[in-house]
Write an enzyme that holds these catalytic residues in place. Structure first.
Site, PDB file in Angstrom:
ATOM      1  N   ASN A 194       0.856  -1.179   0.000  1.00 50.54           N
ATOM      2  CA  ASN A 194       0.000   0.000   0.000  1.00 50.54           C
ATOM      3  C   ASN A 194       0.897   1.235   0.000  1.00 50.54           C
ATOM      4  O   ASN A 194       2.129   1.137   0.093  1.00 50.54           O
ATOM      5  CB  ASN A 194      -0.992  -0.019   1.167  1.00 50.54           C
ATOM      6  CG  ASN A 194      -0.305  -0.021   2.528  1.00 50.54           C
ATOM      7  OD1 ASN A 194       0.737   0.619   2.723  1.00 50.54           O
ATOM      8  ND2 ASN A 194      -0.876  -0.740   3.491  1.00 50.54           N
ATOM      9  N   SER A 196       1.485   3.614   2.143  1.00 54.60           N
ATOM     10  CA  SER A 196       2.289   3.816   3.341  1.00 54.60           C
ATOM     11  C   SER A 196       3.498   2.890   3.350  1.00 54.60           C
ATOM     12  O   SER A 196       4.625   3.313   3.657  1.00 54.60           O
ATOM     13  CB  SER A 196       1.426   3.590   4.588  1.00 54.60           C
ATOM     14  OG  SER A 196       2.204   3.652   5.766  1.00 54.60           O
ATOM     15  N   GLU A 197       3.284   1.620   3.022  1.00 56.35           N
ATOM     16  CA  GLU A 197       4.387   0.649   2.981  1.00 56.35           C
ATOM     17  C   GLU A 197       5.404   1.027   1.909  1.00 56.35           C
ATOM     18  O   GLU A 197       6.620   0.912   2.116  1.00 56.35           O
ATOM     19  CB  GLU A 197       3.824  -0.748   2.712  1.00 56.35           C
ATOM     20  CG  GLU A 197       2.987  -1.296   3.864  1.00 56.35           C
ATOM     21  CD  GLU A 197       2.109  -2.461   3.454  1.00 56.35           C
ATOM     22  OE1 GLU A 197       1.626  -3.172   4.356  1.00 56.35           O
ATOM     23  OE2 GLU A 197       1.897  -2.660   2.233  1.00 56.35           O
ATOM     24  N   ASP A 263      -5.674  -8.134   1.167  1.00 56.76           N
ATOM     25  CA  ASP A 263      -5.778  -9.572   0.914  1.00 56.76           C
ATOM     26  C   ASP A 263      -6.630  -9.838  -0.324  1.00 56.76           C
ATOM     27  O   ASP A 263      -6.322 -10.716  -1.136  1.00 56.76           O
ATOM     28  CB  ASP A 263      -6.409 -10.287   2.113  1.00 56.76           C
ATOM     29  CG  ASP A 263      -5.550 -10.219   3.369  1.00 56.76           C
ATOM     30  OD1 ASP A 263      -4.340  -9.955   3.244  1.00 56.76           O
ATOM     31  OD2 ASP A 263      -6.096 -10.424   4.463  1.00 56.76           O
TER      32      ASP A 263
END
Length: 477
Positions: A194, A196-197, A263
């Site tokens: 995502n 942020s990651e 997921d």
């Protein structure tokens, strides 16, 4: 980009990663505790759902793809609950059970569809999934995609061993990454962080241009086949070497809960790629799937009928004029919702009040009405020179605008037997003074247990009579 439903039943996928149990305590809240300024929840229902890598496998199976799962759990009641849920969903699950260590459980306290509190029961596992190396190796020989579902809980420690084993077999590897070191995913076919990651690794991105630039550098450094950055309400961005960036807008109509959305993205991608879809098409499907799942409460999977319906909405085929392929998908989805399919046919050259009344009566025989009309060549053969008055496109457009009609399709033959054999409606309706055995297609519908109904026509309403009246008027003038 035109989307279509893949053949998920021919798409075996293996998921290796961090397995956890998502547990929900549902209850009512009507007062504040006298002991502290917190609400009192009277628990009325306890619900367990597979989470983490188990949710990925569950999503894959829900789409109709064969799913296998390898992970690490404790040897406890939570692991038993996971195993039972997965078995019931058709997932082949292999757990390395560790004694004296609990299965990871995320407990959420819910009231009135709101999450009041989350409590995590977890200890990182010292034993990883490769304790089942022989089983993993055997499973790799029968799959088309490997998914690494990494939550940083210890089940995945030897990423490169798994990536190398899959690549040696020509199997694409998809990874949902975690942590501050993405080098452990070097050589993966696709990773799906995502925003942020992603920014934890490459630094903040002021705009899409910077995101694309930093993403391209990350792909080069890690020898990645592709990079998909999921960006919440801003959709997702697909980056591939030597291809322009592909930005997809978010598809969610309403957002209730983002739990498990990542997921759903990687599971839909994996199943679609395993089914032979090209990556851009697979990403389009994953984007639709994410839009569905965030409209659900808690960790959830989407089903194949739900994805079909989203595709139909995307292609404008929820109602109206359809191709045969679109119609068959729409029928599958309707039947998944226990809807009764009604079929009628005719030329419908000049639509009049009698037609409208008849179609409303036909619609009342079930939940969905298909109107099949003869194309121009077959109308001409049936009605003679000068017919049809209106082209097939115009006739279908008018019929599709009626509230009683769900789907309109044309056919080239004089009669609709071939179409009936493929559509297999629950009810075949015909208007006129017929006995049931005189209705064309009655034998086809009756053979599989369908129903045939004959409805009376409205008196003094006839296309032929209208055409003759117009011709007489023209001659008189």
């Amino acid at each position: 980009m035109k989307l279509s439903m893949p053949r998920f039943d021919q798409a075996p996928v293996l998921v290796v990663g961090d397995v956890m149990l998502d547990r929900y305590w549902h209850g009512g809240t009507s007062r504040i505790s006298p002991e502290a300024p917190v609400p009192v929840v009277k628990v009325e229902q306890i619900e367990d759902r597979p989470g983490g890598a188990a949710n990925v496998a569950l999503n894959i199976a829900a789409l109709g793809a064969p799913a296998s799962l390898v992970g690490v759990t404790g040897d406890d009641e939570a692991a038993d609950s996971l195993a039972n849920s997965l078995q019931g969903a058709g997932v082949r699950a292999l757990f390395q059970r560790i004694k004296h260590q609990p299965t990871i459980v995320k407990l959420r306290v819910m009231s009135r569809h709101q999450q009041l509190l989350r409590i995590d029961f977890e200890e990182p596992f010292a034993t990883d999934a490769l304790a089942l190396a022989a089983e993993v190796d055997a499973l790799l020989d029968g799959i088309k995609v490997l998914v690494l579902s990494d939550y940083g809980k210890g089940a995945l420690r030897n990423h490169q061993v798994l990536i190398a084993a899959a690549r040696a077999r020509g199997i694409p590897v998809l990874a949902d990454p975690k942590g501050k070191d993405f080098s452990i995913y070097r050589g993966a076919s696709l990773i799906t962080p995502n925003l942020s990651e992603f920014e934890t690794i490459v630094g903040g991105c002021a705009d899409e241009h910077e995101l694309v630039s930093k993403g391209a550098q990350l792909m080069h450094d890690l020898e990645l086949g592709a990079l998909l950055v999921t960006r919440g309400e801003h959709g997702m961005t697909l980056l591939r070497p030597d291809h322009p960036a592909m930005h997809l807008p978010a598809r969610a109509r309403e957002v209730f809960d983002v739990t498990g959305a990542g997921d759903t993205v990687i599971s839909t991608l994996a199943a679609a790629i395993a089914a032979g879809e090209e990556l851009p098409h697979a990403v389009g499907l994953a984007n639709l799937a994410a839009g569905i799942v965030v409209g659900k409460l808690g960790t959830a999977a989407i089903s194949a009928p739900e994805l079909r319906r989203a595709i139909q909405r995307e292609e404008g085929s929820e109602r109206g004029v359809l191709s045969l392929d679109q119609l068959l998908l729409a029928i599958d989805d309707a039947r998944a919702h226990n809807e009764k399919i009604v079929f009628t046919n005719g030329c419908f050259d000049i639509l009049h009040a009698g037609h409208v009344t008849y179609l409303e009566q036909a619609r009342a025989q079930g939940d969905r009405l298909i109107v099949a009309i003869n194309d121009d060549a077959s109308v001409s053969r049936l009605k003679g020179p000068g017919r049809p008055i209106n082209s097939v496109d115009r006739r279908m457009a008018v019929l599709a605008g009626l509230g009683a009609v769900d789907w309109v399709i044309s056919f080239p033959e004089g009669t609709p037997e071939n179409l009936l054999s493929q559509v297999r409606p629950d009810v075949l309706v015909k208007g006129g003074d017929y006995s049931i055995d005189q209705v064309v297609g009655a034998d086809i519908v009756g053979a599989y247990g369908g129903t045939v109904k004959v409805l009376g026509l409205v008196e003094n309403s006839s296309t032929t009579a209208i055409v003759e009246k117009i011709r007489k008027t023209d001659k008189a003038e």
